[in-house]
Scaffold this active site. Structure first.
Site, PDB file in Angstrom:
ATOM      1  N   HIS A  92      43.196  17.737  19.509  1.00 40.55           N
ATOM      2  CA  HIS A  92      42.435  18.642  20.197  1.00 40.55           C
ATOM      3  C   HIS A  92      44.099  19.585  20.624  1.00 40.55           C
ATOM      4  CE1 HIS A  92      38.789  17.485  21.363  1.00 40.55           C
ATOM      5  NE2 HIS A  92      39.084  17.020  20.297  1.00 40.55           N
ATOM      6  N   ASP A 130      40.094  23.547  26.081  1.00 41.37           N
ATOM      7  CA  ASP A 130      39.368  22.841  26.087  1.00 41.37           C
ATOM      8  C   ASP A 130      38.002  22.485  26.261  1.00 41.37           C
ATOM      9  OD1 ASP A 130      38.364  20.304  24.421  1.00 41.37           O
ATOM     10  OD2 ASP A 130      40.143  20.529  23.407  1.00 41.37           O
ATOM     11  N   SER A 148      36.769  22.919  19.450  1.00 40.41           N
ATOM     12  CA  SER A 148      37.837  22.505  19.018  1.00 40.41           C
ATOM     13  C   SER A 148      36.686  21.815  17.599  1.00 40.41           C
ATOM     14  CB  SER A 148      38.208  21.725  18.707  1.00 40.41           C
ATOM     15  OG  SER A 148      37.571  19.885  19.583  1.00 40.41           O
TER      16      SER A 148
END
Length: 247
Positions: free
Chosen positions: A20, A125, A148
């Protein structure tokens, strides 16, 4: 006194796991080439490792990337269990839970950066939504959710309507129900973690996918239709990787 303000300042908030971190690090490099300041968030150990990955990059393209080493509480770090019936790396769950404590220091940083820019853009994220939620208190801040994984994976999560559209894209029986599901992919604890973080996607202005239309055009078209229903924007900006292609 006249205070100079940046037009845009970007804050990157990755989940502190290598796969990530790498993707948002490469996106940071692309953004910084446009002379936009990028503030990259990390825990003390993960930010230091991210800095090492800058070696070999053109210094002129990363001079506006600023790393912030923020503290998180101590957490257990059990070794991976190769004999587990579930192949998900559940030994990383304590780190993910500890990362949610970044909310307070990130909020402090956002409040510090807000007066320095006209637009404060937070790219986080999808599994870090809770830590940036306080951006709503800042008049010039906006967030974008970064995924991701593939657009195909996200589409399977979206709705049964989208899943049915995916079935119609392929030949009959080409994809089984098992291949369209996530059975055995995650532990029950991590499923709860995902759900708790995805709640905050409703606050974002749009989604960024680590893919491109050449690879996933039909899936992205479906997701874009769904996004418009919620007045959200969608971008396919990847795939991000450390490879430099020679023309």
């Amino acid at each position: 006194m006249v205070v100079h303000k940046n037009k845009v300042v970007v804050v990157m908030v990755p989940l502190p796991l290598q796969g990530h971190i790498n993707q948002l690090l490469h996106l940071s490099r692309h953004i910084s080439t446009h002379n936009v300041p990028v503030h990259f968030i990390g825990t003390v150990i993960h930010a230091s490792r991210a800095k090492l990955r800058l070696q070999g990059w053109n210094p002129n393209t990363i001079s506006t990337i600023f790393f912030h080493d923020l503290p998180i509480p101590p957490f257990s770090s059990p070794p991976p269990n190769p004999n587990s019936t579930n192949k998900f790396p559940s030994h990383l769950q304590p780190l993910c839970e500890a990362a949610t404590h970044l909310r307070s220091p990130i909020t402090s940083l956002l409040r510090k950066l807000s007066p320095t820019t006209h637009r404060l853009v937070i790219i986080h994220d999808s599994l870090m939504g809770s830590v940036v939620q306080d951006f709503v208190s800042l008049p010039n801040a906006e967030t974008y959710t970064f995924h991701s994984v593939s657009a195909f994976s996200i589409a399977l999560y979206t709705s049964e309507e989208v899943r049915e559209q995916i079935r119609n894209l392929v030949e009959p029986n080409e994809l089984t129900e098992d291949e369209l599901g996530f059975e055995g992919c995650f532990t029950s604890e991590f499923k709860k973690f995902i759900a708790a973080q995805h709640v905050y996607a409703k606050l974002s202005s749009g989604r960024i996918y680590n893919t491109c239309r050449v690879v996933e055009q039909p899936i992205l078209d479906m997701l874009e239709t769904e996004a418009r229903k919620r007045n959200k924007l969608l971008w396919a900006l990847g795939p991000f990787n450390p490879v430099n292609f020679q023309r």
